[in-house]
Design a protein around this motif. Structure first.
Motif, PDB file in Angstrom:
ATOM      1  N   ASN A  92     -11.788 -41.915  -2.918  1.00 53.69           N
ATOM      2  CA  ASN A  92     -12.430 -41.594  -1.755  1.00 53.69           C
ATOM      3  C   ASN A  92     -11.784 -42.000  -0.570  1.00 53.69           C
ATOM      4  N   THR A 112     -15.091 -30.373   6.093  1.00 50.88           N
ATOM      5  CA  THR A 112     -16.053 -31.233   5.710  1.00 50.88           C
ATOM      6  C   THR A 112     -15.912 -32.356   4.712  1.00 50.88           C
ATOM      7  N   LYS A 113     -16.767 -33.486   4.699  1.00 49.67           N
ATOM      8  CA  LYS A 113     -16.369 -34.571   3.857  1.00 49.67           C
ATOM      9  C   LYS A 113     -16.372 -34.081   2.457  1.00 49.67           C
ATOM     10  N   ASP A 114     -17.485 -33.177   1.999  1.00 50.86           N
ATOM     11  CA  ASP A 114     -17.560 -32.526   0.884  1.00 50.86           C
ATOM     12  C   ASP A 114     -16.289 -31.728   0.352  1.00 50.86           C
ATOM     13  N   LEU A 136      -9.755 -36.260   5.507  1.00 52.48           N
ATOM     14  CA  LEU A 136     -10.458 -35.704   6.421  1.00 52.48           C
ATOM     15  C   LEU A 136     -10.461 -36.312   7.862  1.00 52.48           C
ATOM     16  N   ASP A 137      -9.707 -37.517   7.855  1.00 51.87           N
ATOM     17  CA  ASP A 137      -9.216 -38.148   9.394  1.00 51.87           C
ATOM     18  C   ASP A 137      -8.111 -37.339   9.904  1.00 51.87           C
ATOM     19  N   SER A 158      -9.775 -38.990   0.020  1.00 56.84           N
ATOM     20  CA  SER A 158     -10.306 -38.035   0.805  1.00 56.84           C
ATOM     21  C   SER A 158     -10.786 -38.049   2.217  1.00 56.84           C
ATOM     22  N   ASN A 159     -10.771 -39.342   2.663  1.00 63.00           N
ATOM     23  CA  ASN A 159     -11.236 -39.720   3.779  1.00 63.00           C
ATOM     24  C   ASN A 159     -10.068 -39.821   4.889  1.00 63.00           C
ATOM     25  N   SER A 181     -13.139 -32.113   1.449  1.00 65.71           N
ATOM     26  CA  SER A 181     -12.059 -33.054   1.408  1.00 65.71           C
ATOM     27  C   SER A 181     -12.037 -33.702   0.230  1.00 65.71           C
ATOM     28  N   ARG A 182     -13.271 -34.106  -0.403  1.00 63.74           N
ATOM     29  CA  ARG A 182     -13.477 -34.884  -1.534  1.00 63.74           C
ATOM     30  C   ARG A 182     -13.140 -33.858  -2.746  1.00 63.74           C
TER      31      ARG A 182
END
Length: 100
Positions: free
Chosen positions: A44, A62-64, A51-52, A47-48, A66-67
């Motif tokens: 996680n 999107t967060k989804d 995203l950053d 993936s964050n 990137s995950r």
């Protein structure tokens, strides 16, 4: 690595990142809480960070998405297939919010 030009350094770092992600995708037996407790980061977090980086460069991600890039599948699917309940010992060792 200080003698490398920026393009080559970025390419090497990207290759290392892709290899780390592939390794974590293959090691579904290693739980995120184990990674957090041992290394201070998990899938996680990765993936964050992705995203950053996208947000810093105004890249739509999107967060989804990137995950999914890190997990190799939708996050909810990964959790259903591979995530187990944390043990009391793992929970006790977890640094908690802001600990990573």
């Amino acid at each position: 690595m200080t003698d490398l030009d920026d393009k080559t350094r970025t390419e090497l770092e990207a290759a290392a990142f892709r290899r780390l992600v592939a390794h974590l995708q293959a090691r579904t037996d290693v739980q995120n809480i184990e990674l957090m407790n041992m290394a201070g980061f998990c899938r996680n977090c990765l993936s964050n960070w992705l995203l950053d980086a996208a947000k810093e460069r105004a890249v739509p991600l999107t967060k989804d998405a990137s995950r999914e890039a890190v997990y190799g599948m939708p996050y909810e699917e990964w959790k259903a297939r591979h995530q187990s309940e944390a043990t009391p010992e793992q929970k006790a060792a977890f640094p908690g919010p802001g600990g990573h």
